[in-house]
Design a protein around this motif. Structure first.
Motif, short mmCIF file in Angstrom:
data_model
loop_
_atom_site.label_atom_id
_atom_site.label_comp_id
_atom_site.label_asym_id
_atom_site.label_seq_id
_atom_site.Cartn_x
_atom_site.Cartn_y
_atom_site.Cartn_z
N GLU A 106 1.06 -31.48 -15.19
CA GLU A 106 0.32 -32.04 -14.05
C GLU A 106 -1.14 -32.31 -14.44
O GLU A 106 -1.72 -33.35 -14.10
CB GLU A 106 0.40 -31.06 -12.87
CG GLU A 106 0.25 -31.71 -11.52
CD GLU A 106 0.26 -30.69 -10.39
OE1 GLU A 106 -0.49 -30.89 -9.44
OE2 GLU A 106 1.00 -29.70 -10.48
N ALA A 107 -1.70 -31.37 -15.18
CA ALA A 107 -3.10 -31.52 -15.62
C ALA A 107 -3.23 -32.71 -16.58
O ALA A 107 -4.15 -33.53 -16.47
CB ALA A 107 -3.58 -30.24 -16.28
N ALA A 108 -2.30 -32.81 -17.52
CA ALA A 108 -2.38 -33.90 -18.51
C ALA A 108 -2.18 -35.26 -17.84
O ALA A 108 -2.73 -36.26 -18.31
CB ALA A 108 -1.36 -33.68 -19.62
N LYS A 109 -1.42 -35.29 -16.75
CA LYS A 109 -1.22 -36.56 -16.03
C LYS A 109 -2.55 -37.12 -15.51
O LYS A 109 -2.74 -38.32 -15.46
CB LYS A 109 -0.25 -36.37 -14.86
CG LYS A 109 1.20 -36.43 -15.30
CD LYS A 109 2.15 -36.36 -14.11
CE LYS A 109 3.58 -36.36 -14.61
NZ LYS A 109 4.53 -35.82 -13.65
N VAL A 110 -3.44 -36.22 -15.15
CA VAL A 110 -4.76 -36.66 -14.67
C VAL A 110 -5.47 -37.43 -15.78
O VAL A 110 -6.13 -38.45 -15.54
CB VAL A 110 -5.61 -35.45 -14.21
CG1 VAL A 110 -7.01 -35.88 -13.81
CG2 VAL A 110 -4.93 -34.71 -13.07
N LEU A 111 -5.29 -36.98 -17.02
CA LEU A 111 -5.99 -37.59 -18.15
C LEU A 111 -5.43 -38.97 -18.50
O LEU A 111 -6.12 -39.78 -19.10
CB LEU A 111 -5.90 -36.68 -19.38
CG LEU A 111 -6.54 -35.31 -19.20
CD1 LEU A 111 -6.13 -34.39 -20.33
CD2 LEU A 111 -8.05 -35.44 -19.15
N VAL A 112 -4.17 -39.21 -18.18
CA VAL A 112 -3.58 -40.51 -18.51
C VAL A 112 -3.52 -41.42 -17.28
O VAL A 112 -2.95 -42.51 -17.33
CB VAL A 112 -2.17 -40.36 -19.14
CG1 VAL A 112 -2.25 -39.62 -20.45
CG2 VAL A 112 -1.20 -39.65 -18.20
N SER A 113 -4.13 -40.95 -16.18
CA SER A 113 -4.10 -41.75 -14.95
C SER A 113 -5.11 -42.89 -15.03
O SER A 113 -6.01 -42.87 -15.86
CB SER A 113 -4.46 -40.87 -13.76
OG SER A 113 -5.82 -40.51 -13.87
N ARG A 114 -4.94 -43.85 -14.14
CA ARG A 114 -5.96 -44.89 -14.01
C ARG A 114 -6.96 -44.45 -12.95
O ARG A 114 -6.61 -43.71 -12.05
CB ARG A 114 -5.33 -46.17 -13.51
CG ARG A 114 -4.58 -46.88 -14.58
CD ARG A 114 -4.29 -48.25 -14.09
NE ARG A 114 -3.28 -48.86 -14.91
CZ ARG A 114 -2.97 -50.14 -14.80
NH1 ARG A 114 -3.59 -50.90 -13.93
NH2 ARG A 114 -2.06 -50.65 -15.58
N GLU A 119 -9.35 -49.22 -13.63
CA GLU A 119 -9.99 -49.51 -14.92
C GLU A 119 -9.15 -49.01 -16.09
O GLU A 119 -8.25 -48.19 -15.93
CB GLU A 119 -11.41 -48.90 -14.95
CG GLU A 119 -11.53 -47.53 -15.58
CD GLU A 119 -11.03 -46.40 -14.70
OE1 GLU A 119 -11.40 -45.28 -14.97
OE2 GLU A 119 -10.26 -46.65 -13.75
N ARG A 120 -9.45 -49.50 -17.24
CA ARG A 120 -8.84 -49.07 -18.50
C ARG A 120 -7.33 -49.20 -18.45
O ARG A 120 -6.58 -48.24 -18.59
CB ARG A 120 -9.25 -47.63 -18.82
CG ARG A 120 -10.74 -47.49 -18.90
CD ARG A 120 -11.13 -46.09 -19.25
NE ARG A 120 -10.63 -45.76 -20.58
CZ ARG A 120 -11.17 -46.20 -21.69
NH1 ARG A 120 -12.19 -47.01 -21.63
NH2 ARG A 120 -10.69 -45.86 -22.85
#
Ligand code: FNR
Length: 360
Positions: A106-114, A119-120
């Motif tokens: 769940e935490a790592a999903k935040v890092l790959v979210s838009r 953006e990005r």
């Protein structure tokens, strides 16, 4: 084996800024990169701290901020992780503290979210997610995190496997782990063999056992064997512990066959240890550090903390900086101009529309 998992044994050796809570915030990472670090690890951030963060472009500083609504002490917004995509892109690894596979994902999903404004496109802002499996501090071990995971390898394997399958493979994002030595040495080798089956991209060995303190010399007896096990599985192997400079790191890479070395305390005191030659004088580092911290609007308390490491305790400037209350006062003490962001610089540094960084 994971898709992201290709052996890099023949690739250029990496000299890396190690993860350091407090010290390893953005200004230290930017300065380490400026002086030649090949990659930088962020400080450990616990899974629950990043869960719930929004990813926002900070046009003032040119950074991407992961902001927790009402995460501050008085219910205000809190920047949990700040990265500079144009400088750190493809080079910064997010280190996570976790004891739970679901929370880790769940935490790592935040890092790959838009971000909210999309953006990005499709990209991630970090070059990897690393699991801290070496912190010997009570708060970590007590919660089953850090070195606590070394005592529960089933859980560590579950965390890494979940991260690899749910984040690493779909987002081409390297997942890695940083461990310490176990006793006897054969236990370290057994653990590394198991971890290498999870599909991780890279493994860092801090060459100290859990009870060893920083003053105890690093033990490199099993390092070459660990590197061999990693390479046989297509996993990159990084060494950490008592590495003093770029030239020392490259020498250790040759000696033990590792793919790179991480430097913590030597870089905390002087980030120019990443230069090929001699490190620069501390005053130059202190000046550059403060200029960088002011430009990216870093927390004053963090600036003071890191300066407390850079400036020798015996120098009269140390006490003066210790008593300072603002960045402006510190600039005055160091005799450098105080140059906070002007509206023109904000415009110039805006990353809107040109964020193109890709993860490795
Ligand atoms: C650390 N270390 C550390 N390790 C980690 O995996 N996550 C972290 O957040 C931290 N935080 C941290 C803060 C500070 C101030 C220090 C000095 C160290 C451990 C660090 O990454 C490294 O493993 C050790 O310091 C050993 O390397 P050196 O210091 O011998 O180069």
């Amino acid at each position: 084996m994971a898709a992201a998992n290709t052996t890099t044994a023949t690739a250029a050796k990496k000299v890396i800024l190690a993860p350091m809570v407090r010290t390893g915030e953005l200004p230290t990472r930017l300065l380490s990169l400026k002086y030649g670090a090949d990659m930088v690890w962020g400080p450990e951030i616990v899974d629950k701290a990043i869960i719930g963060c929004k990813r926002v472009i900070n046009k003032r500083t040119g950074t991407i901020d992961f902001v927790k609504p009402s995460g501050g002490a008085r219910g205000e917004e809190k920047v949990v992780f700040r990265t500079h995509p144009e400088i750190e892109g493809g080079k910064v690894v997010f280190q996570m503290g976790t004891a739970n596979a679901e929370l880790a994902v769940e935490a790592a999903k935040v890092l790959v979210s838009r971000g909210e404004d999309g953006e990005r496109e499709g990209g991630t802002v970090v070059a990897g997610v690393d699991v801290n499996s070496g912190c010997p501090k009570h708060f970590s071990i007590h919660a089953g995190m850090g070195a606590g995971l070394l005592k529960n390898p089933d859980n560590l394997v579950a965390i890494l496997t979940s991260l690899v399958t749910q984040i690493g493979i779909p987002h081409s994002l390297p997942i890695s782990v940083k461990i310490r030595l176990l006793e006897p040495h054969s236990e370290t080798l057994k653990l590394v063999e198991r971890l290498c089956t999870t599909g991780i991209y890279r493994l860092t060995l801090h060459c100290r056992t859990i009870p060893q303190r920083p003053r105890d010399p690093a033990i490199r007896d099993v390092l070459a064997d660990v590197a061999n096990i990693c390479h046989a599985a297509g996993v990159e192997c990084i060494a950490n512990g008592d590495v003093l400079s770029r030239s020392h790191a490259l020498q250790l890479c040759d000696e033990y066959g590792v793919d790179g070395c991480m430097i913590a305390r030597a870089a905390e005191v002087n980030m120019s240890v990443f230069l090929p030659d001699k490190p620069l004088p501390w005053k130059e580092i202190a000046d550059e550090f403060v200029k960088t911290a002011v430009k990216i609007e870093s927390h004053f308390t963090n600036t003071k903390f890191v300066l407390g490491r850079i400036i020798p305790g015996k120098d009269p400037i140390y006490q003066k900086v210790h008593q300072a209350k603002t960045h402006e006062q510190i600039c005055d003490i160091l005799g450098i101009p105080y140059e906070p962001l002007s509206p023109a610089i904000v415009e110039e540094m805006s990353v809107e529309g040109k964020a193109t960084t890709k993860a490795v």
